[in-house]
Design an enzyme around this catalytic site. Structure first.
Site, mmCIF file in Angstrom:
data_model
loop_
_atom_site.group_PDB
_atom_site.id
_atom_site.type_symbol
_atom_site.label_atom_id
_atom_site.label_comp_id
_atom_site.label_asym_id
_atom_site.label_seq_id
_atom_site.Cartn_x
_atom_site.Cartn_y
_atom_site.Cartn_z
ATOM 1 N N ARG A 259 0.856 -1.192 0.000
ATOM 2 C CA ARG A 259 0.000 0.000 0.000
ATOM 3 C C ARG A 259 0.887 1.235 0.000
ATOM 4 N NH1 ARG A 259 -2.657 1.063 5.398
ATOM 5 N NH2 ARG A 259 -1.288 2.869 5.346
ATOM 6 N N HIS A 263 -3.881 4.754 4.294
ATOM 7 C CA HIS A 263 -4.985 3.783 4.261
ATOM 8 C C HIS A 263 -6.180 4.339 3.489
ATOM 9 C CE1 HIS A 263 -8.087 0.973 5.436
ATOM 10 N NE2 HIS A 263 -8.747 1.948 6.007
ATOM 11 N N TYR A 272 2.607 5.758 11.750
ATOM 12 C CA TYR A 272 2.952 4.383 12.087
ATOM 13 C C TYR A 272 3.920 3.681 11.130
ATOM 14 C CZ TYR A 272 -1.063 3.764 8.935
ATOM 15 O OH TYR A 272 -1.925 3.829 7.872
HETATM 16 C C1 LIG Z 1 -15.381 -5.303 9.996
HETATM 17 C C2 LIG Z 1 -14.646 -4.032 9.878
HETATM 18 N N1 LIG Z 1 -13.848 -3.632 10.873
HETATM 19 C C3 LIG Z 1 -13.156 -2.480 10.773
HETATM 20 C C4 LIG Z 1 -13.268 -1.705 9.667
HETATM 21 C C5 LIG Z 1 -12.473 -0.423 9.532
HETATM 22 N N2 LIG Z 1 -11.413 -0.677 8.563
HETATM 23 C C6 LIG Z 1 -11.569 -0.356 7.269
HETATM 24 S S1 LIG Z 1 -10.344 -0.945 6.340
HETATM 25 C C7 LIG Z 1 -9.548 -1.621 7.663
HETATM 26 C C8 LIG Z 1 -8.274 -2.359 7.473
HETATM 27 C C9 LIG Z 1 -8.433 -3.404 6.445
HETATM 28 O O1 LIG Z 1 -7.210 -4.032 6.239
HETATM 29 P P1 LIG Z 1 -7.024 -5.062 5.082
HETATM 30 O O2 LIG Z 1 -8.042 -6.146 5.186
HETATM 31 O O3 LIG Z 1 -5.605 -5.471 5.063
HETATM 32 O O4 LIG Z 1 -7.385 -4.237 3.768
HETATM 33 P P2 LIG Z 1 -6.653 -2.915 3.215
HETATM 34 O O5 LIG Z 1 -7.353 -1.762 3.826
HETATM 35 O O6 LIG Z 1 -5.234 -2.982 3.597
HETATM 36 O O7 LIG Z 1 -6.861 -2.959 1.743
HETATM 37 C C10 LIG Z 1 -10.263 -1.379 8.817
HETATM 38 C C11 LIG Z 1 -9.845 -1.813 10.161
HETATM 39 C C12 LIG Z 1 -14.134 -2.158 8.649
HETATM 40 N N3 LIG Z 1 -14.324 -1.444 7.525
HETATM 41 N N4 LIG Z 1 -14.793 -3.320 8.767
#
Ligand SMILES: Cc1ncc(C[n+]2csc(CCOP(=O)(O)OP(=O)(O)O)c2C)c(N)n1
Ligand SMILES: [Mg+2]
Lengths: 362, 326
Positions: A259, A263, A272
């Site tokens: 990434r 985020h 971080y």
């Molecule tokens: C069930 C849930 N918990 C928390 C969130 C908040 N949130 C959005 S994206 C994210 C991290 C997701 O990480 P990853 O699965 O690695 O996907 P990336 O964002 O890196 O593409 C979080 C904690 C959410 N959208 N859904």
């Protein structure tokens, strides 16, 4: 007979077909010898990146909602989607703009969605594809349901589900893999492992050496692919989908990417992770990698690049203008799809949508 | 004393509770080095270390269940769910375990945990980030449900929630996180749970609200005052159990009320308040009880959000209609 024996063993294969310089690391799959196919992948990644930059610019100027960038991860989405047949079904997470565009979701629809207008989920193109799933990982089970539907109807179709490294910590994802394994479902999971789940690094997400091996516990094969190598992504996904459609069951592809962005536009990754880590990862990014490969094969040059950038910018600008010129819907539209038909018993509630009577401002 | 925002007060209360009581732990997604996506846990990792501030893997059901185990073992877990839209997987752990561990074991094991989360709309967030799930939790015996509506009340109520011997769902109105600043003394003083706050006395009508609707009700009361209508405002603050005594006392004085609810109308907390007034205060009413809440639709995406949310204008209009009843 010794008292203890090995009950199971597994291996996780890692594949990269193009190195960071775009040089073939070994024999390439058939489609990679077709200039049109390679250029199509390149164009799709450039379009995705151009859309991304525009979306961020609109967000920064208050004209789009919070947006999740896919910078540096274009090959995962584009490579996986390019492997799909039109009648397969995509069940994506929220960072797969490139896959959605490849499938025929329009730039205008993407802008609408991220601009906070639900019409952006009513795709004119891929009518059976799911909208992105904001609740992380919850959609993996929908993909299992879609795949089960294909299987029950004896259709040679497959579902493709994409989610992040963070999502693999969720029960939904483990349950989906389990369904897929125990019922031999035509389903390919792509783990978009970009190294981070907001501020939580991959190593803090799971003690497993690879995320692909989570497949093994569900009785399905798992492999790692260089997610910044669009040729490897397309090849691996194509093989997995072909196997799935032919009744061979599910498959997990862990795409290793990074990434490069925050985020989302609401995040500040400098809290971080270090700039040094990010700069180093730029050397691996997928768009320049394929461009170097195309240049090396004599399929691309400066003029082609300039023409493409010009064309893509114009396409994206046009879609952005159309989005900005689209008026919001009338308030009562929010009740238009709550039920197939708004219940008569709730008819009086619609008074909420009447314009405020004059002279009653608070 | 410092002038703090609501999210800073949450942070201050967490730090205070952790400093006062070594059993208090903070856990959740991104609560550590990132300090929480809204910065509610900012600085806690640096101050209290990784054994008391735990960045969890991404798993809401897991977080809720883990807190049950920690609480049964004598810790005081304060778990963060990043947005209330992602609390739904936790329901199994909350309903089947946290809320009834004391009941099932006749008090041998209990569950002094707090599940905090931002809730409510008004921040133009992407879908699933604007939920108001309070009524769902208020329906579960064994839980307390608390919704602070000002920085000072957030501080005192969160301390009370952490010290409470039973599980507390603590819903923080996202739209109020940075809306205003208020002087908050870090004196470690908890506010009472199970008590409503009468914020403004009124002679003509009582506006009853909680969470993000409280400032809207206060603004409506200002508007109404300029028109000669003396409206009082109650912040319910604890939604389970409900302080009906305060509500009934106010409504008995004014004889009129508007109950303001951000969540869709059917089965909402407003219905519970209305039923309580109807059961015990009917003979004091001069006008029908008025519930002001959006229709039974999914919270719309941001472009239509303002057409969905109750606001001061709608509250004032509902109050005028109630005043006009004869
Ligand atoms: C069930 C849930 N918990 C928390 C969130 C908040 N949130 C959005 S994206 C994210 C991290 C997701 O990480 P990853 O699965 O690695 O996907 P990336 O964002 O890196 O593409 C979080 C904690 C959410 N959208 N859904
Ligand atoms: Mg990730």
């Amino acid at each position: 007979m010794p008292a203890t024996r090995i009950a199971a063993r597994f291996e996780v294969r890692y594949t990269r077909l193009l190195d960071a310089e775009g040089k073939a690391a070994g024999p390439l799959p058939g489609f990679a010898r077709d200039p049109a196919a390679l250029v199509a992948l390149y164009r799709a990644m450039v379009l995705t990146r151009t859309f991304d930059a525009k979306a961020i610019a609109l967000q920064r100027t208050g004209r789009l909602g919070t947006y999740a960038s896919s910078l540096g991860q274009e090959a995962v989405a584009v490579g996986a989607a390019a492997a799909m047949a039109p009648d397969d079904v995509l069940v994506p997470s929220f960072r797969e703009h490139g896959a959605q565009l490849w499938r025929g979701v329009t730039l205008h629809e993407l802008f609408l969605f991220w601009g906070g207008d639900e019409r952006g989920n009513d795709f004119a193109g891929p009518r059976e594809d799911f909208p992105i799933s904001v609740p992380v990982g919850s959609h993996a089970l929908h993909a299992a349901g879609v795949a089960l539907a294909f299987k029950l109807r004896h259709e040679a179709r497959a579902a493709l589900c994409i989610f992040g490294d963070g999502a693999t910590s969720k029960g939904d994802v483990a349950e989906a893999m389990n369904f897929a394994g125990v019922w031999t479902l035509p389903l390919v999971f792509v783990i978009n492992n970009n190294g981070w789940a907001i501020s939580v690094p991959r190593a803090a997400q799971s003690a497993a050496q690879t995320l692909a091996q989570k497949a093994v516990a569900a009785g399905i094969p798992g492999e790692q692919v260089d997610g910044n190598d669009v040729i490897a992504m397309r090849a691996a996904t194509e093989a997995a989908l072909a196997k799935a459609r032919a009744g061979g069951g599910a498959h997990v592809i862990e795409a290793l990417t990074y990434r490069l962005s925050d985020h989302t536009t609401a995040d500040d990754a400098s809290r971080y992770r270090s700039d040094a880590e990010v700069s180093q990862r730029w050397a691996e990014e997928p768009v320049a990698r394929l461009r170097r490969h195309l240049e090396g094969a004599g399929l691309w040059d400066k003029a082609a690049e300039e023409a493409l950038l010009h064309e893509t910018a114009a396409t994206v600008e046009e879609a952005a203008s159309a989005y900005l010129a689209t008026p919001a819907q009338a308030p009562d539209s929010m009740a238009a799809f709550t039920y197939a038909a708004w219940p008569a018993a709730l008819a009086a509630q619609r008074a909420w949508f009447a314009p405020a009577p004059a002279g009653t401002e608070g | 004393m410092a002038a703090l925002t609501l999210v800073q007060s949450v942070n201050l209360a967490l730090a205070r509770a952790m400093a006062d009581d070594p059993r208090v732990l903070v856990l959740g997604e991104d609560v550590g080095i990132d300090g929480g996506v809204f910065r509610a846990t900012d600085g806690l990792l640096a101050r209290f270390g990784p054994e008391r501030v735990l960045d969890t893997p991404l798993a809401e059901l897991g977080i809720a269940g883990l807190a049950v185990g920690l609480a049964a073992q004598g810790f005081r877990p304060v778990a963060e769910i990043q947005f209330s839209g992602f609390v739904y997987p936790c329901i199994d752990q909350i309903m089947n375990h946290a809320a009834r561990l004391r009941t099932r074991t006749h008090g041998r094991l209990s569950c002094p945990m707090v599940l905090r989360m931002p809730a409510g709309g008004g921040i133009r967030a992407v879908e699933h980030h604007s939920e108001c799930p309070e009524a769902m939790f208020a329906h579960m015996p064994g839980l307390r449900v608390v919704v602070p509506a000002s920085p000072a009340r957030a501080y005192g109520l969160l301390l009370a929630a952490i010290r409470d011997p039973d599980p507390v769902i603590f819903l923080e109105p996202t739209r109020l996180y940075r809306a205003v600043r208020e002087e908050v003394a870090d004196d470690g003083a908890a506010l009472p749970l199970d008590r409503a706050f009468s914020l403004r006395p009124g002679a003509d009508i009582t506006l009853i609200a909680w969470g993000g609707m409280v400032p809207e009700a206060l603004a409506a009361a200002e508007t109404l005052a300029a028109e000669g209508i003396d409206a009082g405002v109650i912040d319910l603050a604890t939604l389970k159990p409900l302080d009906m005594e305060t509500v009934l006392a106010e409504v008995a004085r004014t004889g009129r009320c508007v109950i303001v609810q951000e969540a869709p109308v059917s089965g909402g907390l407003g219905a519970e308040v209305a039923a309580g007034i109807a059961e015990r205060g009917l003979d004091q009413l001069l006008a029908p009880i008025r519930r002001l809440a959006p229709p039974d639709v999914v919270v719309p995406a941001p472009r239509l959000e303002t057409a969905y949310l109750p606001d001061a204008a709608r509250i004032a209009a509902a109050a005028r209609e109630t005043m006009a009843y004869t």
